[in-house]
Design an enzyme around this catalytic site. Structure first.
Site, mmCIF file in Angstrom:
data_model
loop_
_atom_site.group_PDB
_atom_site.id
_atom_site.type_symbol
_atom_site.label_atom_id
_atom_site.label_comp_id
_atom_site.label_asym_id
_atom_site.label_seq_id
_atom_site.Cartn_x
_atom_site.Cartn_y
_atom_site.Cartn_z
ATOM 1 N NE ARG A 138 36.594 49.559 55.177
ATOM 2 C CZ ARG A 138 36.816 50.693 55.789
ATOM 3 N NH1 ARG A 138 37.628 50.864 56.774
ATOM 4 N NH2 ARG A 138 36.337 51.666 55.194
ATOM 5 C CG HIS A 173 27.435 55.699 55.743
ATOM 6 N ND1 HIS A 173 27.909 56.899 56.315
ATOM 7 C CD2 HIS A 173 28.519 54.754 56.026
ATOM 8 C CE1 HIS A 173 28.783 56.538 57.055
ATOM 9 N NE2 HIS A 173 29.346 55.401 57.103
ATOM 10 C CB CYS A 228 29.923 56.198 60.520
ATOM 11 S SG CYS A 228 31.491 55.168 60.209
#
Length: 225
Positions: free
Chosen positions: A130, A194, A95
């Site tokens: 998003r 993640h 990220c």
């Protein structure tokens, strides 16, 4: 006495969003199972760092504020990381750490964070895009499943030099348009996964193998010096 593998965790105290430290814990477990001791150093603000001393470098994710703090310190790491990466040594960036490999990260207010400029990629924050939820993609080591939560869209500026980590099956990956997740250059990898990503045993074992190979080469070089 067991040989000691050395791992550098860049800005562990600032860049550890969504439990990215789990990746390092998984690697420690796998390497311990192979009979190695593992030492993890947190390389944070102002700490001395020479990548040649390590067998693996990890750079986790962070929020925009933490990234602005890291951005003031990280340029001093450029030269040693450049040498490390070009030598084909293993590095995993998640990220925000992935974004720092590139040239810049343009934030939501239009200002840009200058990144390490190690690889030809850049990131733009897109609040309307998003990207959150489960993610699945196919890699050279098989299927990887994780989750993503980011509005930063990463784009390759040299698609001949950089290759994706995987092809999307579910989720967004680097951005909503390209259909790929993450990046590979030599043995440096970036990803938005993640969960952590290395809960996937196939890719975790691949990283453990790379680290053991690097360790053997590093210790042999030290012995010859």
């Amino acid at each position: 006495m067991a040989e000691t593998i050395r791992i550098a965790y860049l800005y562990e105290d600032l860049m550890n969003t969504y439990g990215d430290s789990g990746d390092v814990k998984i690697l420690r477990y796998l390497l311990n199972q192979q009979g190695y001791a593992v030492k993890v150093d947190n390389i944070s603000l102002g700490h001395p760092f020479d990548a040649d001393d390590y067998d693996f470098v990890f750079f986790g994710g962070g929020q925009d504020y933490e990234q602005t703090v890291v951005a003031k310190d990280v340029p001093r790491l450029h030269d040693t990381l450049h040498k490390y990466i070009e030598a084909g040594n293993p590095m995993l960036c998640i990220c925000g750490g992935y974004q720092f490999l590139g040239t810049y990260y343009k934030m939501v207010d239009g200002t840009s964070i200058n990144c390490l400029n190690l690889l030809p990629l850049h990131t733009v924050f897109r609040p309307e895009a998003r990207m959150i939820g489960d993610t699945e993609y196919e890699t050279e080591w098989g299927t990887v499943r994780a989750f993503e939560n980011h509005s930063g869209c990463t784009y390759f500026d040299d698609k001949d030099k950089l290759k994706p980590l995987g092809k999307m099956v579910e989720g967004y990956g680097n951005n909503p348009e390209d259909g790929v997740e993450g990046m590979r250059y030599k043995n440096t990898f970036g990803s938005y996964s993640h969960g952590p990503i290395l809960k996937n045993h196939n890719i975790a074992n691949a990283f453990a193998d790379m680290i053991v190979k690097r360790h053997a080469e590093r210790t042999a070089a030290v012995a010859e010096a």
